[in-house]
Design a protein around this motif. Structure first.
Motif, PDB file in Angstrom:
ATOM      1  N   ALA A   1      51.410  49.993  42.002  1.00 14.41           N
ATOM      2  CA  ALA A   1      52.334  49.359  41.057  1.00 14.41           C
ATOM      3  C   ALA A   1      53.582  48.842  41.764  1.00 14.41           C
ATOM      4  O   ALA A   1      54.296  47.981  41.252  1.00 14.41           O
ATOM      5  N   LYS A   2      53.862  49.363  42.955  1.00 14.50           N
ATOM      6  CA  LYS A   2      55.055  48.957  43.701  1.00 14.50           C
ATOM      7  C   LYS A   2      54.782  47.781  44.639  1.00 14.50           C
ATOM      8  O   LYS A   2      55.682  47.301  45.323  1.00 14.50           O
ATOM      9  N   SER A   3      53.563  47.344  44.673  1.00 14.19           N
ATOM     10  CA  SER A   3      53.199  46.288  45.606  1.00 14.19           C
ATOM     11  C   SER A   3      53.847  44.954  45.245  1.00 14.19           C
ATOM     12  O   SER A   3      53.994  44.607  44.080  1.00 14.19           O
ATOM     13  N   THR A   4      54.256  44.198  46.265  1.00 14.62           N
ATOM     14  CA  THR A   4      54.805  42.859  46.056  1.00 14.62           C
ATOM     15  C   THR A   4      53.989  41.857  46.865  1.00 14.62           C
ATOM     16  O   THR A   4      54.516  41.018  47.562  1.00 14.62           O
ATOM     17  N   HIS A   5      52.679  41.983  46.766  1.00 13.57           N
ATOM     18  CA  HIS A   5      51.779  41.149  47.556  1.00 13.57           C
ATOM     19  C   HIS A   5      51.886  39.681  47.159  1.00 13.57           C
ATOM     20  O   HIS A   5      52.385  39.332  46.086  1.00 13.57           O
ATOM     21  N   GLN A   6      51.362  38.826  48.008  1.00 14.65           N
ATOM     22  CA  GLN A   6      51.326  37.390  47.750  1.00 14.65           C
ATOM     23  C   GLN A   6      50.424  37.097  46.544  1.00 14.65           C
ATOM     24  O   GLN A   6      49.296  37.559  46.462  1.00 14.65           O
TER      25      GLN A   6
ATOM     26  N   PHE B   1      38.874  39.834  50.088  1.00 16.77           N
ATOM     27  CA  PHE B   1      40.087  40.618  50.313  1.00 16.77           C
ATOM     28  C   PHE B   1      40.286  40.955  51.783  1.00 16.77           C
ATOM     29  O   PHE B   1      41.422  41.091  52.241  1.00 16.77           O
ATOM     30  N   LEU B   2      39.214  41.067  52.521  1.00 17.52           N
ATOM     31  CA  LEU B   2      39.350  41.254  53.969  1.00 17.52           C
ATOM     32  C   LEU B   2      40.019  40.033  54.587  1.00 17.52           C
ATOM     33  O   LEU B   2      40.925  40.166  55.433  1.00 17.52           O
ATOM     34  N   LEU B   3      39.605  38.845  54.179  1.00 15.43           N
ATOM     35  CA  LEU B   3      40.210  37.614  54.708  1.00 15.43           C
ATOM     36  C   LEU B   3      41.676  37.498  54.315  1.00 15.43           C
ATOM     37  O   LEU B   3      42.509  37.057  55.102  1.00 15.43           O
ATOM     38  N   ILE B   4      42.002  37.915  53.088  1.00  8.64           N
ATOM     39  CA  ILE B   4      43.401  37.899  52.648  1.00  8.64           C
ATOM     40  C   ILE B   4      44.245  38.831  53.513  1.00  8.64           C
ATOM     41  O   ILE B   4      45.320  38.469  53.992  1.00  8.64           O
ATOM     42  N   LEU B   5      43.750  40.047  53.719  1.00  3.37           N
ATOM     43  CA  LEU B   5      44.490  41.023  54.517  1.00  3.37           C
ATOM     44  C   LEU B   5      44.670  40.551  55.957  1.00  3.37           C
ATOM     45  O   LEU B   5      45.751  40.714  56.547  1.00  3.37           O
ATOM     46  N   ARG B   6      43.650  39.963  56.544  1.00  2.03           N
ATOM     47  CA  ARG B   6      43.762  39.472  57.921  1.00  2.03           C
ATOM     48  C   ARG B   6      44.739  38.301  58.005  1.00  2.03           C
ATOM     49  O   ARG B   6      45.467  38.161  58.991  1.00  2.03           O
TER      50      ARG B   6
END
Length: 298
Positions: A117-122, A165-170
């Motif tokens: 809930a604290k995440s501020t991801h793109q 999601f792997l591509l997003i994280l990388r």
């Protein structure tokens, strides 16, 4: 009254899948989706036209080739921006899909940006950011698999979602972005979580509680409860029930045990409570699940 609503997950052919996919179409300017929220993660990929997406107070111009990532419990709405057709791919899925059935601790740090809930991801990915990646191809394959439902489509969809999601994280890692998840996932924390996950995997069928597991981990009950909720994103009791219901699914479709026997086998003290929890997680009773699943694979 809140100006938005919670979108409920619907059964598909009587089965509650951990994902749902479709092509959303609209004509001209106007509301495509009223302000709402839900407990699954959602991916949007624009195929034709233009729209405006509002997420948690921010506004994004959604054009062909762009992708939007909407986290669990984020209020959002979508509006057509021009007087012409718009089409976009919608992929919704339970956050637990990003984990293995038995959560491996090394996966946890990668999933936090999308479940905390604290995440501020793109939230927004432009066409230029993803056009040279496999993301557009993976999203189109997800829709194709969900539409055709050929043998093994569930595995194909899960794998493709994981690859997106792997591509997003990388991509984020290559940019040197701080994911700002608000949780200190250091080696010590990971070891604690691994011990807890392993302990639950081996003992879910026994009489477990936050108090008993806290004692096993040499933690106080209050510290254990705060630690687990902050690390995993859900209370220990909900995680334990998730593991038990997952095991119940296997027994329902692979054995002739009755409902009471299955309830006892996975650690519930009564069949009525087991049925209640199964309905809560799967939106249908264990008997309905068994019947629907058996019909679907004939």
């Amino acid at each position: 009254m809140e100006p938005f609503y919670e979108e409920k997950t619907n059964l598909k052919e009587g089965i509650l899948y951990p994902f749902e996919c479709h092509i959303q179409k609209g004509l001209g300017k106007g509301i495509l989706a009223n302000a709402h929220y839900h407990y699954y993660i959602e991916l949007l990929y624009c195929v034709t036209g233009k729209a405006v997406v509002f997420i948690a107070g921010e506004t994004y111009n959604f054009n062909v080739g762009d992708m939007v990532l909407i986290n669990s419990r984020e209020v959002h709405s979508i509006y057509g921006a021009i007087d012409s057709d718009i089409e976009y791919i919608v992929v919704k899925f339970d956050p637990d899909l990003l984990y293995s059935t038995s959560i491996a601790v090394f996966e946890t740090k990668y999933v936090f940006p999308f479940t905390s809930a604290k995440s501020t991801h793109q939230k927004f990915f432009t066409k230029n950011e993803i056009k040279d990646t496999y993301i557009p191809k993976l999203l189109n394959e997800i829709i194709l698999e969900y539409t055709k439902k050929t043998y093994g489509f569930e595995l194909a969809i899960r794998n493709n979602i994981g690859n997106v999601f792997l591509l997003i994280l990388r991509n984020w890692y290559d940019k040197g972005l701080d994911l700002n998840i608000g949780t200190n996932i250091n080696e010590k924390t990971l070891k604690k979580l691994q011990y807890i996950f392993d302990y639950v995997d081996k003992n879910y069928m026994n009489d477990l509680s936050s108090e008993s597991v806290a004692s096993t981990c040499n933690m106080s009950y209050s510290y254990f409860s705060r630690f687990f909720k902050a690390s995993v994103g859900k209370a220990f009791s909900k995680y334990l029930n998730y593991v038990r219901i997952t095991e119940a699914e296997k027994l329902l479709i692979s054995t002739d045990l009755n409902i009471t026997q299955i309830a006892m086998e996975i650690g519930f003290t009564s069949s009525s409570y087991f049925i209640q929890q199964f309905k809560r997680y799967k939106s249908l009773s264990p008997k309905q699940f068994k019947n629907k699943f058996t019909l679907s694979i004939k």
